[in-house]
Design a protein around this motif. Structure first.
Motif, PDB file in Angstrom:
ATOM      1  N   LEU A 169       5.987  15.560  -1.691  1.00 36.35           N
ATOM      2  CA  LEU A 169       7.290  14.913  -1.604  1.00 36.35           C
ATOM      3  C   LEU A 169       7.618  14.422  -0.196  1.00 36.35           C
ATOM      4  O   LEU A 169       8.303  13.414  -0.045  1.00 36.35           O
ATOM      5  CB  LEU A 169       8.379  15.856  -2.098  1.00 36.35           C
ATOM      6  N   ASN A 170       7.129  15.119   0.837  1.00 37.10           N
ATOM      7  CA  ASN A 170       7.449  14.657   2.187  1.00 37.10           C
ATOM      8  C   ASN A 170       6.773  13.319   2.501  1.00 37.10           C
ATOM      9  O   ASN A 170       7.301  12.528   3.276  1.00 37.10           O
ATOM     10  CB  ASN A 170       7.157  15.708   3.251  1.00 37.10           C
ATOM     11  N   ILE A 171       5.629  13.033   1.881  1.00 38.24           N
ATOM     12  CA  ILE A 171       4.984  11.723   2.059  1.00 38.24           C
ATOM     13  C   ILE A 171       5.794  10.656   1.325  1.00 38.24           C
ATOM     14  O   ILE A 171       6.051   9.578   1.863  1.00 38.24           O
ATOM     15  CB  ILE A 171       3.523  11.754   1.576  1.00 38.24           C
ATOM     16  N   LYS A 172       6.224  10.971   0.104  1.00 38.92           N
ATOM     17  CA  LYS A 172       7.061  10.032  -0.646  1.00 38.92           C
ATOM     18  C   LYS A 172       8.383   9.795   0.084  1.00 38.92           C
ATOM     19  O   LYS A 172       8.901   8.676   0.110  1.00 38.92           O
ATOM     20  CB  LYS A 172       7.320  10.555  -2.060  1.00 38.92           C
ATOM     21  N   PHE A 173       8.912  10.836   0.679  1.00 40.27           N
ATOM     22  CA  PHE A 173      10.169  10.722   1.409  1.00 40.27           C
ATOM     23  C   PHE A 173      10.034   9.775   2.601  1.00 40.27           C
ATOM     24  O   PHE A 173      10.948   9.015   2.919  1.00 40.27           O
ATOM     25  CB  PHE A 173      10.644  12.108   1.855  1.00 40.27           C
ATOM     26  N   GLU A 174       8.882   9.824   3.288  1.00 44.55           N
ATOM     27  CA  GLU A 174       8.630   8.904   4.408  1.00 44.55           C
ATOM     28  C   GLU A 174       8.735   7.451   3.949  1.00 44.55           C
ATOM     29  O   GLU A 174       9.301   6.607   4.645  1.00 44.55           O
ATOM     30  CB  GLU A 174       7.255   9.148   5.026  1.00 44.55           C
ATOM     31  N   VAL A 175       8.190   7.155   2.770  1.00 38.11           N
ATOM     32  CA  VAL A 175       8.242   5.795   2.234  1.00 38.11           C
ATOM     33  C   VAL A 175       9.681   5.421   1.887  1.00 38.11           C
ATOM     34  O   VAL A 175      10.134   4.314   2.191  1.00 38.11           O
ATOM     35  CB  VAL A 175       7.308   5.644   1.012  1.00 38.11           C
ATOM     36  N   GLN A 176      10.416   6.349   1.285  1.00 37.80           N
ATOM     37  CA  GLN A 176      11.812   6.090   0.947  1.00 37.80           C
ATOM     38  C   GLN A 176      12.651   5.822   2.200  1.00 37.80           C
ATOM     39  O   GLN A 176      13.462   4.892   2.226  1.00 37.80           O
ATOM     40  CB  GLN A 176      12.422   7.286   0.202  1.00 37.80           C
ATOM     41  N   VAL A 177      12.474   6.628   3.220  1.00 37.39           N
ATOM     42  CA  VAL A 177      13.231   6.468   4.458  1.00 37.39           C
ATOM     43  C   VAL A 177      12.887   5.137   5.122  1.00 37.39           C
ATOM     44  O   VAL A 177      13.773   4.423   5.600  1.00 37.39           O
ATOM     45  CB  VAL A 177      12.971   7.654   5.419  1.00 37.39           C
ATOM     46  N   LEU A 178      11.608   4.784   5.132  1.00 38.38           N
ATOM     47  CA  LEU A 178      11.191   3.500   5.698  1.00 38.38           C
ATOM     48  C   LEU A 178      11.889   2.348   4.979  1.00 38.38           C
ATOM     49  O   LEU A 178      12.464   1.466   5.620  1.00 38.38           O
ATOM     50  CB  LEU A 178       9.672   3.336   5.608  1.00 38.38           C
ATOM     51  N   CYS A 179      11.854   2.372   3.668  1.00 42.42           N
ATOM     52  CA  CYS A 179      12.484   1.293   2.890  1.00 42.42           C
ATOM     53  C   CYS A 179      13.983   1.227   3.149  1.00 42.42           C
ATOM     54  O   CYS A 179      14.543   0.141   3.294  1.00 42.42           O
ATOM     55  CB  CYS A 179      12.192   1.471   1.408  1.00 42.42           C
ATOM     56  N   ARG A 180      14.630   2.375   3.219  1.00 44.60           N
ATOM     57  CA  ARG A 180      16.067   2.392   3.495  1.00 44.60           C
ATOM     58  C   ARG A 180      16.356   1.843   4.898  1.00 44.60           C
ATOM     59  O   ARG A 180      17.285   1.056   5.088  1.00 44.60           O
ATOM     60  CB  ARG A 180      16.616   3.808   3.357  1.00 44.60           C
ATOM     61  N   ASN A 181      15.544   2.208   5.886  1.00 49.27           N
ATOM     62  CA  ASN A 181      15.781   1.776   7.264  1.00 49.27           C
ATOM     63  C   ASN A 181      15.532   0.291   7.491  1.00 49.27           C
ATOM     64  O   ASN A 181      16.111  -0.300   8.400  1.00 49.27           O
ATOM     65  CB  ASN A 181      14.944   2.601   8.243  1.00 49.27           C
ATOM     66  N   ILE A 182      14.663  -0.309   6.695  1.00 47.37           N
ATOM     67  CA  ILE A 182      14.409  -1.746   6.858  1.00 47.37           C
ATOM     68  C   ILE A 182      15.106  -2.565   5.776  1.00 47.37           C
ATOM     69  O   ILE A 182      14.840  -3.753   5.618  1.00 47.37           O
ATOM     70  CB  ILE A 182      12.904  -2.067   6.930  1.00 47.37           C
ATOM     71  N   ASN A 183      15.994  -1.911   5.030  1.00 41.91           N
ATOM     72  CA  ASN A 183      16.830  -2.577   4.023  1.00 41.91           C
ATOM     73  C   ASN A 183      16.023  -3.308   2.950  1.00 41.91           C
ATOM     74  O   ASN A 183      16.238  -4.490   2.700  1.00 41.91           O
ATOM     75  CB  ASN A 183      17.814  -3.553   4.687  1.00 41.91           C
ATOM     76  N   ILE A 184      15.100  -2.602   2.343  1.00 41.27           N
ATOM     77  CA  ILE A 184      14.343  -3.147   1.224  1.00 41.27           C
ATOM     78  C   ILE A 184      14.238  -2.054   0.167  1.00 41.27           C
ATOM     79  O   ILE A 184      14.131  -0.876   0.493  1.00 41.27           O
ATOM     80  CB  ILE A 184      12.948  -3.664   1.658  1.00 41.27           C
ATOM     81  N   ILE A 241       0.838  -1.197   0.000  1.00 39.32           N
ATOM     82  CA  ILE A 241       0.000   0.000   0.000  1.00 39.32           C
ATOM     83  C   ILE A 241       0.873   1.247   0.000  1.00 39.32           C
ATOM     84  O   ILE A 241       0.595   2.217  -0.710  1.00 39.32           O
ATOM     85  CB  ILE A 241      -0.958  -0.011   1.211  1.00 39.32           C
ATOM     86  N   MET A 242       1.951   1.207   0.761  1.00 36.80           N
ATOM     87  CA  MET A 242       2.842   2.367   0.805  1.00 36.80           C
ATOM     88  C   MET A 242       3.518   2.581  -0.552  1.00 36.80           C
ATOM     89  O   MET A 242       3.745   3.721  -0.955  1.00 36.80           O
ATOM     90  CB  MET A 242       3.848   2.238   1.936  1.00 36.80           C
ATOM     91  N   ARG A 243       3.820   1.487  -1.270  1.00 37.35           N
ATOM     92  CA  ARG A 243       4.374   1.653  -2.614  1.00 37.35           C
ATOM     93  C   ARG A 243       3.337   2.259  -3.546  1.00 37.35           C
ATOM     94  O   ARG A 243       3.654   3.124  -4.368  1.00 37.35           O
ATOM     95  CB  ARG A 243       4.854   0.318  -3.178  1.00 37.35           C
ATOM     96  N   GLU A 244       2.084   1.812  -3.434  1.00 42.86           N
ATOM     97  CA  GLU A 244       1.015   2.413  -4.242  1.00 42.86           C
ATOM     98  C   GLU A 244       0.931   3.910  -3.986  1.00 42.86           C
ATOM     99  O   GLU A 244       0.794   4.701  -4.918  1.00 42.86           O
ATOM    100  CB  GLU A 244      -0.336   1.780  -3.909  1.00 42.86           C
TER     101      GLU A 244
END
Length: 179
Positions: free
Chosen positions: A99-114, A87-90
């Protein structure tokens, strides 16, 4: 989440993010599930999308989910986690999303190594009521219609979804009442 100032007050959103970090560390990081009857993160994302509160909800959910980085159970390909990440990718792929919402998703993915590209695409947002993309919705970048005329255009009128058997008539979702 239901505060009238949650979309405009950065201090309220910061408090909500801190609550999300704490909740993720107390549950997911310790391999304890978040029970859906207590807090349904998928429905919370849908509600935020439909009501224009995604700017607060997305960061709250992302901070909760960040707790999986210390978990042995809640790692990809865990179905519960992958559904939320789908859902977050959607959301990430929605045009004109702030952009700050998209950035939240990017940071999450980076922090969980995906990688975002490794998350399977979902199609669950198509069952949601589409929000109006205008200056009143803090989740989207508002682009005024070209020409500045008063004629009505498709970009300023809300999208009306047709009910399908999957969505039961398109009633707007409400957040978990326990929040």
């Amino acid at each position: 989440l239901q505060s009238p100032n949650i979309t405009t007050s950065s201090s309220e959103r910061s408090l909500l993010r801190n609550l999300g970090v704490w909740l993720g560390q107390m549950t997911l990081a310790k391999n304890r599930p978040l029970l859906q009857r207590r807090i349904n993160l998928k429905e919370l994302l849908f509600w935020g999308f439909e009501t224009g509160r995604l700017i607060a909800v997305c960061s709250f959910v992302a901070k909760i989910v960040e707790g999986v980085k210390d978990s042995k159970v809640f790692r990809p390909p865990n179905p519960w986690l992958m559904a939320i990440l789908g859902i977050m990718r959607e959301l990430y792929e929605i045009e004109d999303l702030k952009l700050n919402i998209k950035f939240e998703v990017q940071v999450l993915c980076r922090n969980i190594n995906i990688k975002i590209e490794d998350i399977p695409r979902g199609n669950e947002l198509s069952h949601c009521k589409m929000p109006v993309k205008d200056q009143r919705n803090p989740d989207f970048n508002f682009k005024p219609a070209a020409g500045g005329g008063t004629s009505s255009t498709a970009s300023t009128s809300p999208v009306v979804n047709q009910p399908t058997p999957d969505n039961g008539g398109m009633q707007p979702r409400s957040p978990a009442s326990s929040l």
